[in-house]
Design an enzyme around this catalytic site. Structure first.
Site, PDB file in Angstrom:
ATOM      1  N   SER A  49       0.960  -1.346  -0.438  1.00  0.00           N
ATOM      2  CA  SER A  49       0.534  -0.089   0.105  1.00  0.00           C
ATOM      3  C   SER A  49       1.001   1.199   0.139  1.00  0.00           C
ATOM      4  O   SER A  49       1.901   1.454  -0.235  1.00  0.00           O
ATOM      5  CB  SER A  49      -0.747  -0.182   1.055  1.00  0.00           C
ATOM      6  OG  SER A  49      -0.172   0.202   2.375  1.00  0.00           O
ATOM      7  N   ASP A  84      -0.196  -1.492  -4.282  1.00  0.00           N
ATOM      8  CA  ASP A  84      -1.834  -1.633  -4.240  1.00  0.00           C
ATOM      9  C   ASP A  84      -3.116  -0.649  -3.826  1.00  0.00           C
ATOM     10  O   ASP A  84      -2.040   0.276  -2.671  1.00  0.00           O
ATOM     11  CB  ASP A  84      -1.961  -2.356  -2.309  1.00  0.00           C
ATOM     12  CG  ASP A  84      -3.400  -3.157  -1.721  1.00  0.00           C
ATOM     13  OD1 ASP A  84      -4.208  -3.287  -2.769  1.00  0.00           O
ATOM     14  OD2 ASP A  84      -3.777  -2.830  -1.018  1.00  0.00           O
ATOM     15  N   ASN A 231      -5.121  -8.630   3.671  1.00  0.00           N
ATOM     16  CA  ASN A 231      -4.274  -7.883   4.485  1.00  0.00           C
ATOM     17  C   ASN A 231      -4.351  -8.208   6.243  1.00  0.00           C
ATOM     18  O   ASN A 231      -3.479  -8.499   7.156  1.00  0.00           O
ATOM     19  CB  ASN A 231      -4.434  -6.533   4.562  1.00  0.00           C
ATOM     20  CG  ASN A 231      -3.347  -5.734   4.898  1.00  0.00           C
ATOM     21  OD1 ASN A 231      -2.351  -6.078   5.650  1.00  0.00           O
ATOM     22  ND2 ASN A 231      -4.082  -4.066   5.260  1.00  0.00           N
TER      23      ASN A 231
HETATM   24  O1  G3H Z   1      -5.818  -4.180  -1.611  1.00  0.00           O
HETATM   25  C1  G3H Z   1      -6.280  -5.364  -0.109  1.00  0.00           C
HETATM   26  C2  G3H Z   1      -7.218  -5.848   0.608  1.00  0.00           C
HETATM   27  O2  G3H Z   1      -8.450  -5.971  -0.246  1.00  0.00           O
HETATM   28  C3  G3H Z   1      -6.786  -6.658   1.920  1.00  0.00           C
HETATM   29  O3  G3H Z   1      -8.134  -6.324   2.641  1.00  0.00           O
HETATM   30  O4  G3H Z   1      -7.691  -6.141   4.924  1.00  0.00           O
HETATM   31  O5  G3H Z   1      -9.592  -7.423   4.482  1.00  0.00           O
HETATM   32  O6  G3H Z   1      -8.062  -8.062   3.927  1.00  0.00           O
HETATM   33  P1  G3H Z   1      -8.469  -6.985   4.088  1.00  0.00           P
HETATM   34 ZN    ZN Z   2      -7.769  -3.395  -0.778  1.00  0.00          ZN
END
Ligand code: G3H
Ligand code: ZN
Length: 287
Positions: A49, A84, A231
């Protein structure tokens, strides 16, 4: 091997499994994901990110670390290093820094502007052999301070963006970043099927992979999802394992905490989470 995500996602789409994107935040996180992928012979995508990129001092540091780690750990499975939820500027910075894949998240722009910026980046990525993910319909929840309200993407807009030549498409289908609330309605498979109908072979991306029930994950894969982002679940297991280690007080005497020992239980917890997800997504042995 650091590669574009194109081949691995097309294989996943054809083989009816999904490649996991696991977000990295530091050296331990990266090592845990890479070693698990190698052990399970699974392709993998390392998500970065913009916040994590800044934390790690910049995209050049991340790119150099990942490339060196692939070499020093003898990682042979395909690895994509992917921005990301990238901004327009962040996308260019990652392309320059040597990332092999980017996500340009233009979902918060009016569709015409999303299309315009995505078109430009598709061209640059094509010249460099980099894969590109676009997003239509914002994903709910919070990511790096940006709060999306969660919505179902318009299938026609999805087709419009897919036709620009992106490698993969993230479309909101009721998914949310972070933990799902008790009253969450679940994924909208109706929307997913309608999008798939419009975009044909385009590999689809499911964000907010934390906490989606297994049967919904499997159904989403059967309907064309070839990449799933995780994540929060890694963060939660890391924090829990670290908390337990500190509470056990093992290093409270003598020299105090040894950072390598302190981070070891969390690193092992991430490995276990990544393994569980790769097994669920069906990517084990697919490298
Ligand atoms: O872009 C990253 C994700 O969409 C992660 O989502 O934190 O809900 O697993 P999460
Ligand atoms: Zn995401």
């Amino acid at each position: 091997m650091l590669v574009s995500a194109k081949d691995m996602l097309e294989k996943a789409r054809d083989g009816k499994y999904a490649v996991g994107q696991f977000n990295i935040n530091n050296l331990e996180w990266t090592k845990a994901v890479l070693q698990t992928a190698e052990e399970l012979k699974s392709p993998v995508i390392l998500g970065v990110s913009e916040g994590a990129g800044k934390y790690m001092t910049g995209y050049k540091t991340v790119s150099a670390m990942v490339k060196a780690m692939i070499e020093e750990l003898n990682i042979t499975v395909p690895v994509a290093l992917h921005l990301d939820h990238g901004s327009y500027d962040g996308s260019y910075k990652c392309i320059e820094a040597g990332f092999s894949s980017i996500m340009f998240d233009g979902s918060h722009y009016p569709i015409a502007e999303n299309v315009e910026k995505t078109t430009e980046l598709v061209k640059v990525c094509a010249e460099k052999g980099i894969s590109i993910e676009a997003e239509v319909g914002s994903i709910g929840g919070e990511e790096d301070g940006v709060v999306g309200m969660g919505e179902c993407a318009d299938p026609d807009e999805c087709k419009q963006v897919a036709d620009l030549g992106v490698t993969m498409l993230a479309a909101g289908i009721g998914n949310i970043h972070g933990k799902y609330p008790e009253n969450w309605a679940g994924l909208s498979f109706e929307t997913l099927a309608a999008i798939k109908e419009k975009v044909g072979d385009m590999p689809l991306v499911l964000h907010g992979g934390t906490g989606i029930p297994e049967d919904q994950i499997k159904k989403a894969i059967s309907l064309g999802v070839a990449k799933i982002n995780v994540n929060t679940e890694c963060q939660l297991t890391f924090a829990e394992a670290t908390r337990k280690y500190i509470e056990a007080g093992k290093d409270l005497e003598g020299k105090g905490f040894d950072p390598r020992k302190l981070l070891a239980p969390g690193t092992e917890a991430i490995k276990a989470t990544v393994k569980e997800k790769m097994e669920l997504f069906g990517s084990v042995g697919k490298a």
